[in-house]
Design an enzyme around this catalytic site. Structure first.
Site, short mmCIF file in Angstrom:
data_model
loop_
_atom_site.label_atom_id
_atom_site.label_comp_id
_atom_site.label_asym_id
_atom_site.label_seq_id
_atom_site.Cartn_x
_atom_site.Cartn_y
_atom_site.Cartn_z
N GLU A 97 -2.16 -0.12 -5.32
CA GLU A 97 -1.54 0.94 -4.50
C GLU A 97 -0.24 0.44 -3.87
O GLU A 97 -0.06 0.48 -2.64
CB GLU A 97 -2.52 1.43 -3.43
CG GLU A 97 -3.74 2.11 -4.06
CD GLU A 97 -4.71 2.74 -3.07
OE1 GLU A 97 -4.73 2.32 -1.90
OE2 GLU A 97 -5.45 3.66 -3.47
N GLU A 141 -9.40 4.42 -9.82
CA GLU A 141 -10.20 4.67 -8.62
C GLU A 141 -10.40 6.17 -8.48
O GLU A 141 -9.45 6.95 -8.57
CB GLU A 141 -9.50 4.18 -7.35
CG GLU A 141 -9.57 2.70 -7.12
CD GLU A 141 -9.01 2.29 -5.76
OE1 GLU A 141 -9.17 3.04 -4.77
OE2 GLU A 141 -8.41 1.20 -5.69
C1 BGP Z 1 -8.06 2.82 -1.89
C2 BGP Z 1 -8.21 1.34 -2.00
C3 BGP Z 1 -9.57 0.84 -2.14
C4 BGP Z 1 -10.64 1.74 -1.59
C5 BGP Z 1 -10.41 3.20 -1.71
C6 BGP Z 1 -11.36 4.10 -0.95
O1 BGP Z 1 -7.00 3.08 -1.06
O2 BGP Z 1 -7.46 0.83 -3.08
O3 BGP Z 1 -9.59 -0.48 -1.75
O4 BGP Z 1 -11.46 1.26 -0.67
O5 BGP Z 1 -9.12 3.54 -1.37
O6 BGP Z 1 -11.01 4.13 0.40
P1 BGP Z 1 -12.05 3.88 1.53
O7 BGP Z 1 -12.67 2.58 1.23
O8 BGP Z 1 -11.28 3.87 2.79
O9 BGP Z 1 -13.02 5.00 1.46
#
Ligand code: BGP
Length: 486
Positions: A175, A384
């Site tokens: 990201e 993701e």
């Molecule tokens: C993204 C990241 C991850 C991840 C995901 C979900 O921004 O790359 O590391 O965790 O989001 O977010 P969260 O864990 O805050 O629910």
């Protein structure tokens, strides 16, 4: 039209959210190790020194460092073709600028990749997933220093050489577009101002001082570091596929008011398009210069030599995270919602997850088509996507998570739709196939997994892994290459 043969089904985790063992076998401290746990209403806190007695979720996470064999066996049971992990930079170079890598750290990932190979699982490796060596933050001001480009490159080359026979797919920075956000300095780039490094009281990451000029220079240095890494990767193994990784927050204008449309366009360009344009096309897009001018950013850091590097180190694939969409409005009074990294105006047509993120599977189809139009030269991968929710274990040990299955089913259907529309989608790694620490809130309570982990926000739990209903469901999805989604 359906999922192509050989489609890469799997899941994605990050080292700091899963491994734990934060000070084991020579590992150094990273940015992730310096932030405490929070909740959806209480932010995670940062302080320049670890506070005794405070709860730091990354320190133990789900202890994947010691459970990886069991975890990979479970992923294999679901039929994973690919597993996205990140290498924790501080396991390899504990201080970021050590003359030699840490053999124990290197060996850990060797063993992990061997375990993947045993089951025919292809690793997809992020080199830097919000895990920047703390020493690089304090000594060099993170990526603000050009010295950090060299340090990153040395780290990347060490990994490429060591794992060249075991890993084909690589991502440079997770990201990377978090660097366009005022609070993206610490996590994304290790950029923290001197005064914040002297703080005696903890503060939330949003309170850290933002110096946009330095932030954009640091982001630029990441672009250069990434392009140099791509070039090295290809020299080391011409088969390597190296991708960019963008947090894609697909925006819609809230209304057809042309003012909303213009605001939407500006936001979309800066947040979604800018970093991908640099990394896929190899140059700064025209629209960014007037924006920089308006913001008072001096662009002399973009040297002619750097421009050549960017052009000669373009990525082989575009990968992105997709959780929700948000709306853009020029009306300050409209209702707002949260989101991954950034919120927006509420869309009246969408439902919210437990953490207030808008659920929008159609938006994924739209996004894949949009990206295919924009970058026709590269394949796409969703690295993701997933549903963070609250799971309960029944007395008989079963975990029913139909909400997660619904979310994933609809998003997989949307991917199918995009493939039908012509999008060159080669893989899907859903987020958190096993419950891990939330990046946003630091909670364990926000669970994404097909596999439940007995670990809780108060630090209790024995790390036992259990299969949820979605485990069996995803297994079937993979078995039928996305044909059976019931
Ligand atoms: C993204 C990241 C991850 C991840 C995901 C979900 O921004 O790359 O590391 O965790 O989001 O977010 P969260 O864990 O805050 O629910």
């Amino acid at each position: 039209m359906s999922f192509p043969k050989g489609f890469l089904w799997g899941g994605a985790v990050a080292a700091n959210q899963s491994e734990g063992a934060y000070n084991v076998d020579g590992k150094g401290l990273s940015t992730a190790d310096m932030i405490t746990g929070g909740t959806v209403d209480r932010p995670r806190m940062f302080s320049p020194n670890l506070i005794e007695g405070a709860y730091y979720p990354s320190h133990q996470a789900i202890d994947m460092y010691h459970h990886y064999k069991e975890d990979i066996a479970l992923f294999a049971e679901m039929g994973f073709k690919i597993l996205r992990i990140s290498i924790n930079w501080t396991r390899i170079f504990p201080n970021g600028d050590d003359p030699e890598p840490n053999e124990k750290g290197l060996q850990f990932y060797d063993d992990l990749f061997d375990e993947c190979k045993k089951y025919g699982i292809e690793p997809l490796v992020t080199l830097c997933h919000y895990e920047i060596p703390w020493n690089i933050v304090t000594k060099y001001k993170g990526f603000y220093s050009r010295k950090t480009i060299d340090l990153f490159l040395k780290y990347a080359k060490t990994c490429f050489n060591r794992y060249k026979g075991k890993v084909k797919y690589w991502l440079t920075f997770n990201e990377i577009n978090i660097g366009t956000m005022p609070d993206g300095g610490l996590n994304g780039m290790g950029l923290v101002q001197e005064e914040d490094l002297k703080r005696s009281e903890p503060c939330s990451t949003e309170e850290l001082k933002d110096v946009p000029q330095e932030r954009y220079e640091a982001l630029h240095n990441q672009f250069v570091a990434s392009a140099l890494a791509v070039k090295e990767a290809h020299k080391i193994n011409s088969e390597f596929m190296v991708g960019c990784m963008i947090c894609h927050i697909t925006w819609y204008p809230l209304t057809p008011n042309p003012k909303d449309m213009l605001a939407f366009q500006q936001k979309d360009r800066l947040f979604n398009d800018f970093c991908g344009d640099v990394m896929v096309r190899g140059s700064y897009p025209n629209y960014i210069y007037p924006y920089f001018k308006e913001q008072g950013i001096d662009t002399s850091f973009i040297t002619e030599e750097d421009k050549e590097i960017l052009l000669s180190g373009t990525v082989d694939m575009y990968t992105f995270s997709y959780y929700m969409t948000n709306c853009v409005s020029t009306d300050p009074d409209v209702e707002q919602v949260g989101g991954n990294l950034i919120g927006g105006a509420k869309n009246p047509y969408l439902e919210l997850s437990d953490w207030g993120w808008q659920i929008d599977p159609d938006g994924l189809r739209y996004t894949l088509n949009l990206l295919h139009d924009r970058y026709p030269e590269v394949p796409l991968m969703v690295v993701e996507n997933g549903f963070g929710g609250i799971d309960e274990i029944d007395e008989d040990g079963s975990i029913h998570d139909p909400y997660r299955i619904d979310y994933l089913r609809e998003h997989i259907q949307a991917m199918k739709g995009a493939i039908k529309d012509g999008a060159p989608l080669i893989g899907y790694t859903s987020w958190g196939p096993i419950d891990i620490v939330s990046a946003g809130t630091g909670q364990m309570h926000k669970r994404y997994g097909y596999i439940y982990v007995d670990r809780h926000d108060n630090g209790t739990g024995d790390f036992t892994r259990s299969r949820k209903d979605s485990f069996y469901w995803y297994k079937k999805v993979i078995e039928t290459n996305g044909e059976t989604l019931d």
